[in-house]
Design a protein around this motif. Sequence first.
Motif, PDB file in Angstrom:
ATOM      1  N   GLU A 239      -9.588 -79.378  -7.985  1.00 34.66           N
ATOM      2  CA  GLU A 239     -10.415 -78.384  -7.603  1.00 34.66           C
ATOM      3  C   GLU A 239     -10.942 -77.752  -9.196  1.00 34.66           C
ATOM      4  O   GLU A 239     -12.048 -77.396  -9.236  1.00 34.66           O
TER       5      GLU A 239
ATOM      6  N   ALA B  30     -13.829 -80.666   0.201  1.00 32.55           N
ATOM      7  CA  ALA B  30     -12.211 -80.336   0.131  1.00 32.55           C
ATOM      8  C   ALA B  30     -11.492 -80.978   1.417  1.00 32.55           C
ATOM      9  O   ALA B  30     -10.389 -80.892   1.303  1.00 32.55           O
TER      10      ALA B  30
ATOM     11  N   ARG C 279      -4.032 -80.757  -5.834  1.00 36.58           N
ATOM     12  CA  ARG C 279      -5.278 -80.114  -5.388  1.00 36.58           C
ATOM     13  C   ARG C 279      -5.919 -79.283  -6.279  1.00 36.58           C
ATOM     14  O   ARG C 279      -6.997 -79.252  -6.556  1.00 36.58           O
TER      15      ARG C 279
END
Length: 395
Positions: free
Chosen positions: A270, A12, A266
Amino acid sequence: MAAGILPPFDPADPLGIDDLLDDTDRALRATVRAWARDRVLPHIAEWHERGELPDVRGLTKELGSLGALGMTLDGHGCAGASAVQYGLVCLELEAVDSAVRSLVSVQGSLAMYAIHRFGSAEQREGWLPSMAAGEAIGCFALTEPDHGSDPAGMRTRAERDGGDWVLTGRKTWITNGSVASVAVVWARTEDGIRGFVVPADTPGFSASDIRHKGSLRASVTSELVLDGVRLPAAAALPEGRGLRAPLGCLSHARYGIVWGALGAARTCLETALDYARTREQFGRPIGGFQLTQAKLADMAVELHKGLLLASHLGRRLDAGRLRPEQVSFGKLNNVREALAICRTARTILGANGISYAYPVMRHMANLESVLTYEGTSEMHQLILGKALTGLDAFG
């Protein structure tokens, strides 16, 4: 940390960018992330599909209680936060949906910023406290039906009538327009372009929602009509003169987009990573195939390069050293790359990528608007081109 002992690799945060943040930055980010996850995320797909943002006033008050409205401004109930902290908030809000970040951006970086930067003491005290608390919603009225990238051609006029001003014209693609308590309206006068603080209950002011959008569907987007709107002389922004004033506001708003677009990217990365680990084809997860890993690696590289750029620009802004051309650099790169990340994520999800059961198509569609507003990619290319060459290619 002892020499030779490295921290584990964090998918991450592969570059360790969190090391650039302090505890206050991280705490603020966590607070806003939790609010967005709990308050908006469970409903946003439905709101987007229905094309509405229910209880926008309630949401705005909650955002005010978080200190997210006009948060880089000082005084009048504003948080006085750093530019980096504001960027982190924009990222977390857009990670849920661009519409929520747009609401905050227009409220704080356009309407509130214009009043704070160009307004009188009476205007600042009369509007900013209630806007910072989310009790009053603001909009910023510059774009017109025939004048988007060329605001200098605006047709909305403000004419003197005795001691008053009378405004006549139309504005379009105005975020928050139909729910606003106050509009910052830019109009042409005999002395050039000027800004005006227009309460939404002024006779002759009306706003209607723009429907049938394929993007930013959960955002309140409106057309404003000013039909002989009579205002006292004190409604004019004393320092809001010339085109530089609204363009300065746009530059301030573009900075938030530099961060915000990465929030959408993002979420899509993800989603693609999770999908690639669990979706099986030919007897194994698709994340085990070379082409899928190449896509994921490229997406991660561009996302985190964008975060480094956003962080650098934020620290320049906090130091008072951020130039408008540098904001254009950030907006051009980060929105363009964020959109590419979303599109690549869609390919990893295959047919499921177009389903609202996943957030990818929604973010992808929203970023098409983000690519256009606050200056199209072409406009930012020309801004940078002029800065690089010294030659003006506009017009």
